[in-house]
Design a protein around this motif. Sequence first.
Motif, mmCIF file in Angstrom:
data_model
loop_
_atom_site.group_PDB
_atom_site.id
_atom_site.type_symbol
_atom_site.label_atom_id
_atom_site.label_comp_id
_atom_site.label_asym_id
_atom_site.label_seq_id
_atom_site.Cartn_x
_atom_site.Cartn_y
_atom_site.Cartn_z
ATOM 1 N N ALA A 178 5.923 6.236 -0.149
ATOM 2 C CA ALA A 178 6.692 5.404 -1.081
ATOM 3 C C ALA A 178 5.760 4.952 -2.199
ATOM 4 O O ALA A 178 4.541 4.983 -2.047
ATOM 5 C CB ALA A 178 7.248 4.199 -0.359
ATOM 6 N N LYS A 179 6.376 4.514 -3.307
ATOM 7 C CA LYS A 179 5.545 4.024 -4.413
ATOM 8 C C LYS A 179 4.946 2.691 -3.978
ATOM 9 O O LYS A 179 5.673 1.805 -3.513
ATOM 10 C CB LYS A 179 6.460 3.827 -5.629
ATOM 11 C CG LYS A 179 5.723 3.757 -6.903
ATOM 12 C CD LYS A 179 6.668 4.029 -8.085
ATOM 13 C CE LYS A 179 5.946 3.687 -9.351
ATOM 14 N NZ LYS A 179 6.292 2.421 -9.919
ATOM 15 N N PRO A 180 3.619 2.521 -4.096
ATOM 16 C CA PRO A 180 3.044 1.229 -3.716
ATOM 17 C C PRO A 180 3.676 0.083 -4.512
ATOM 18 O O PRO A 180 4.137 0.279 -5.638
ATOM 19 C CB PRO A 180 1.562 1.381 -4.055
ATOM 20 C CG PRO A 180 1.321 2.851 -4.081
ATOM 21 C CD PRO A 180 2.601 3.473 -4.545
ATOM 22 N N MET A 181 3.713 -1.106 -3.924
ATOM 23 C CA MET A 181 4.267 -2.275 -4.623
ATOM 24 C C MET A 181 3.190 -3.359 -4.656
ATOM 25 O O MET A 181 3.263 -4.348 -3.930
ATOM 26 C CB MET A 181 5.500 -2.811 -3.865
ATOM 27 C CG MET A 181 6.679 -1.865 -3.855
ATOM 28 S SD MET A 181 8.046 -2.519 -2.856
ATOM 29 C CE MET A 181 8.794 -3.644 -3.992
ATOM 30 N N PRO A 182 2.139 -3.160 -5.479
ATOM 31 C CA PRO A 182 1.009 -4.100 -5.433
ATOM 32 C C PRO A 182 1.413 -5.529 -5.772
ATOM 33 O O PRO A 182 0.721 -6.482 -5.411
ATOM 34 C CB PRO A 182 0.034 -3.532 -6.474
ATOM 35 C CG PRO A 182 0.798 -2.544 -7.272
ATOM 36 C CD PRO A 182 1.967 -2.100 -6.472
ATOM 37 N N GLU A 183 2.569 -5.682 -6.449
ATOM 38 C CA GLU A 183 2.981 -7.022 -6.880
ATOM 39 C C GLU A 183 3.679 -7.815 -5.764
ATOM 40 O O GLU A 183 3.900 -9.006 -5.885
ATOM 41 C CB GLU A 183 3.899 -6.926 -8.113
ATOM 42 C CG GLU A 183 5.310 -6.353 -7.901
ATOM 43 C CD GLU A 183 5.365 -4.879 -7.462
ATOM 44 O OE1 GLU A 183 4.353 -4.150 -7.562
ATOM 45 O OE2 GLU A 183 6.434 -4.444 -6.981
ATOM 46 N N LEU A 184 4.009 -7.121 -4.657
ATOM 47 C CA LEU A 184 4.779 -7.774 -3.584
ATOM 48 C C LEU A 184 3.958 -8.898 -2.936
ATOM 49 O O LEU A 184 2.791 -8.712 -2.612
ATOM 50 C CB LEU A 184 5.158 -6.733 -2.521
ATOM 51 C CG LEU A 184 6.177 -7.183 -1.477
ATOM 52 C CD1 LEU A 184 7.545 -7.419 -2.101
ATOM 53 C CD2 LEU A 184 6.291 -6.133 -0.366
ATOM 54 N N LYS A 185 4.625 -10.050 -2.746
ATOM 55 C CA LYS A 185 3.896 -11.202 -2.186
ATOM 56 C C LYS A 185 4.505 -11.620 -0.854
ATOM 57 O O LYS A 185 5.715 -11.490 -0.648
ATOM 58 C CB LYS A 185 3.987 -12.392 -3.149
ATOM 59 C CG LYS A 185 3.287 -12.181 -4.468
ATOM 60 C CD LYS A 185 2.545 -13.449 -4.873
ATOM 61 C CE LYS A 185 1.504 -13.244 -5.942
ATOM 62 N NZ LYS A 185 1.610 -12.104 -6.817
ATOM 63 N N ARG A 193 0.806 -1.224 0.000
ATOM 64 C CA ARG A 193 0.000 0.000 0.000
ATOM 65 C C ARG A 193 0.842 1.279 0.000
ATOM 66 O O ARG A 193 0.324 2.371 0.143
ATOM 67 C CB ARG A 193 -0.899 0.045 1.243
ATOM 68 C CG ARG A 193 -1.921 -1.027 1.258
ATOM 69 C CD ARG A 193 -2.782 -0.994 2.491
ATOM 70 N NE ARG A 193 -3.673 -2.138 2.462
ATOM 71 C CZ ARG A 193 -4.807 -2.187 1.770
ATOM 72 N NH1 ARG A 193 -5.200 -1.137 1.088
ATOM 73 N NH2 ARG A 193 -5.530 -3.283 1.755
ATOM 74 N N GLY A 194 2.157 1.153 -0.057
ATOM 75 C CA GLY A 194 2.999 2.350 -0.159
ATOM 76 C C GLY A 194 3.591 2.815 1.167
ATOM 77 O O GLY A 194 4.043 3.949 1.278
ATOM 78 N N PHE A 195 3.579 1.922 2.188
ATOM 79 C CA PHE A 195 4.226 2.281 3.464
ATOM 80 C C PHE A 195 5.569 1.580 3.556
ATOM 81 O O PHE A 195 5.633 0.355 3.511
ATOM 82 C CB PHE A 195 3.365 1.846 4.659
ATOM 83 C CG PHE A 195 2.360 2.879 4.999
ATOM 84 C CD1 PHE A 195 2.638 3.852 5.942
ATOM 85 C CD2 PHE A 195 1.148 2.914 4.330
ATOM 86 C CE1 PHE A 195 1.719 4.840 6.225
ATOM 87 C CE2 PHE A 195 0.222 3.897 4.607
ATOM 88 C CZ PHE A 195 0.502 4.866 5.546
ATOM 89 N N ARG A 196 6.624 2.361 3.674
ATOM 90 C CA ARG A 196 7.928 1.710 3.869
ATOM 91 C C ARG A 196 8.496 2.003 5.252
ATOM 92 O O ARG A 196 9.468 1.408 5.671
ATOM 93 C CB ARG A 196 8.896 2.065 2.748
ATOM 94 C CG ARG A 196 9.384 3.485 2.711
ATOM 95 C CD ARG A 196 10.225 3.692 1.470
ATOM 96 N NE ARG A 196 10.891 4.990 1.495
ATOM 97 C CZ ARG A 196 12.095 5.214 2.007
ATOM 98 N NH1 ARG A 196 12.796 4.227 2.533
ATOM 99 N NH2 ARG A 196 12.611 6.423 1.988
ATOM 100 N N PHE A 197 7.884 2.926 5.979
ATOM 101 C CA PHE A 197 8.314 3.225 7.355
ATOM 102 C C PHE A 197 7.325 2.572 8.326
ATOM 103 O O PHE A 197 6.123 2.895 8.291
ATOM 104 C CB PHE A 197 8.361 4.734 7.587
ATOM 105 C CG PHE A 197 9.516 5.405 6.889
ATOM 106 C CD1 PHE A 197 10.714 5.593 7.557
ATOM 107 C CD2 PHE A 197 9.407 5.804 5.571
ATOM 108 C CE1 PHE A 197 11.792 6.192 6.912
ATOM 109 C CE2 PHE A 197 10.486 6.396 4.918
ATOM 110 C CZ PHE A 197 11.681 6.592 5.591
ATOM 111 N N ILE A 198 7.827 1.690 9.168
ATOM 112 C CA ILE A 198 6.936 0.959 10.079
ATOM 113 C C ILE A 198 7.467 1.074 11.514
ATOM 114 O O ILE A 198 8.633 0.756 11.785
ATOM 115 C CB ILE A 198 6.883 -0.558 9.730
ATOM 116 C CG1 ILE A 198 6.657 -0.802 8.228
ATOM 117 C CG2 ILE A 198 5.872 -1.300 10.616
ATOM 118 C CD1 ILE A 198 5.256 -0.663 7.736
ATOM 119 N N ALA A 199 6.574 1.502 12.419
ATOM 120 C CA ALA A 199 6.928 1.490 13.849
ATOM 121 C C ALA A 199 6.521 0.134 14.421
ATOM 122 O O ALA A 199 5.364 -0.266 14.268
ATOM 123 C CB ALA A 199 6.177 2.600 14.570
#
Length: 525
Positions: A491-498, A201-207
């Motif tokens: 961040a750019k979403p990565m819909p293809e990420l599995k 969904r375009g989140f690359r920063f995670i707490a």
Amino acid sequence: MAVHLINPSDNSFGTAVITPRWLFVLAAATPAFMGDPILVDESLEQLDPDTIHSGDVVGISVHTGNALRGYAVGKMGHERGATVVYGGIHATLFPEEPFERGAADVVMKGDGDVAWGKALLDLQAGRAERIYDGGKLEGAQFLSARWDLMQTDKYMWASVQTIRGCPKHCSFCSVWRTDGQKPRQRMFESVIDEIVELRRRGFRFIALADDNFYPVTLTDLRLAREQKNLERLESLLQTRNERFALMAELAKLPKDMVFFTQITMESAEDPEYLDAMRKANIKGALVGVEAVTPEGLKAVYKDFNCSGERLVQQLQTFRKHGLHVLGSFIFGLPTDKPSTFGATVELALRAGVTFAQFVMMTPFPGTVDFGRWEKEQSANPEMVGGIPITRYWLIPIAIRPKMFTPHPSMSSDEIRERTEAVWDRFYEFGAIWKRSACTPTIRARIAFVLLSKLYRQMYAGTGISTDSARRKKAKRSARWIARQARKVFQAKPMPELKSPVWEPRPKGRINLTQIGPQTPAQPRS
Ligand code: B12
Ligand code: SF4
């Protein structure tokens, strides 16, 4: 019957730094046939009362700091004919208060992952209980959040919890009492699945919204070995191995991901752990330094922390392992003197902590400090606006003192002013610019400056300042900076990420001779 979940806040900034996780977890706990709940996070925008209708259910989460706003929201929901349910840490500690102050129909104590669904079904069937106790669930029962319901363009960081509870017992903290001292760890597979969804969904920063990311220390292992307590050793190693397994999987995620967590300082003595964190892209951690003197640490039952030069070295160890530290310091401890403030900020600067927060001693309910203070006050309670000071969260904000417990030698105003001066010194432009050299590009450097300023404005500007003009200005500028900072984190979403395909877990006991470090912990000075 529409279900509303409301995160109350007096301060709305339009953009928030971290997602309030409970909103999205309780959304997941809402039975599917009831439809998607309506989520309102007041740290973004205030609730529109017209959205609530008679017959709806309104779930409100309260921690001590937002309880008063939470009760105002609850009363408003009740007046509009909704059924009002409270949960969260403050409702867990004071389950009767929401009935007395917030027009509650139902209160839920403890974890809501399972009990919320039951309460909703009971409400629908007209047989709701007055108080539910969701208890302390095992890690395997923690739900993944409904991120599909999040407004992705409003948050900088998403939050994912990997473990609850903390084996320590600091005097100012309630976590070990409410969440327990036994760490409750989620299976790493479900944590990774959730993070993959967020990256899509375009989140690359995670707490990593954990109480303590380092639940087993080398000292714990050494003591269990010395005491030949094999049962404890096995349980400790199992917890530790699960941490390593999680970090190994985090390391396989897209390289642009950045994680942040909360950790105790003892982890600086565990290079194997810190290296695993670095490989896992855990780039920062809040470290509870609290005090820089041995007397201060003793006062908060945190004498497992270091002080003085050894503290500087330990904080620098994190940096050597690629981990940025958000140092958390407390002012107003009985051992503090006027000279403590300057000495603390100079130490923070010298130790190279990337960010720092300087909080004023607050007796949070459920803590040892609170219990002691409440007892002291019981004979002749000090009143503010007709409310005993030991119920300070019920005092209207305009007249609520900034500090509650008296200090043996300094007035509250002196402590507040000195604390503000420390924030100003740590976050003065020159110091921020110098620290920003740790970032790789000029864009990142600008982001660093923005984030530092935002942190300072959101926290110290609106929190500890008594000057209302300064507070208003801080709110306005925080709103603007937050909008700009949000773009940097996008961040750019990565819909293809599995997600990986997970193997079933092997059953059986672990081999104690093969797993975990054999080295004893370093002695501390
Ligand atoms: C991550 C975290 C943060 C993060 C992110 C905050 C955010 N935006 O979510 C940061 C670092 C920013 C932060 C800041 C602060 N935090 Co904080 N934080 C946490 C932490 C470690 C985890 C919270 C979390 O996401 N949990 C995961 C969710 C799923 O769990 P949960 O919120 O408990 O919700 C569950 C149940 O409570 C229940 N539930 C919750 N709400 C509701 C509502 C209903 C209707 C129902 C039925 C059930 C229910 O069901 C949920 C699922 O099981 C907690 C510790 C903890 N164990 O709670 C402290 C904690 C909440 N924080 C605390 C404090 C003091 C603060 C600060 C004031 C610190 C400071 N001095 O600056 C600030 C205040 C920020 C603010 N204005 O809200 C205290 C609160 C104490 C209290 N009595 O209120 C805690 C408990 C830690 C502690 N040391 O005691 N925090
Ligand atoms: S302050 Fe940190 S280390 Fe101390 S009990 Fe709370 S969560 Fe644990």
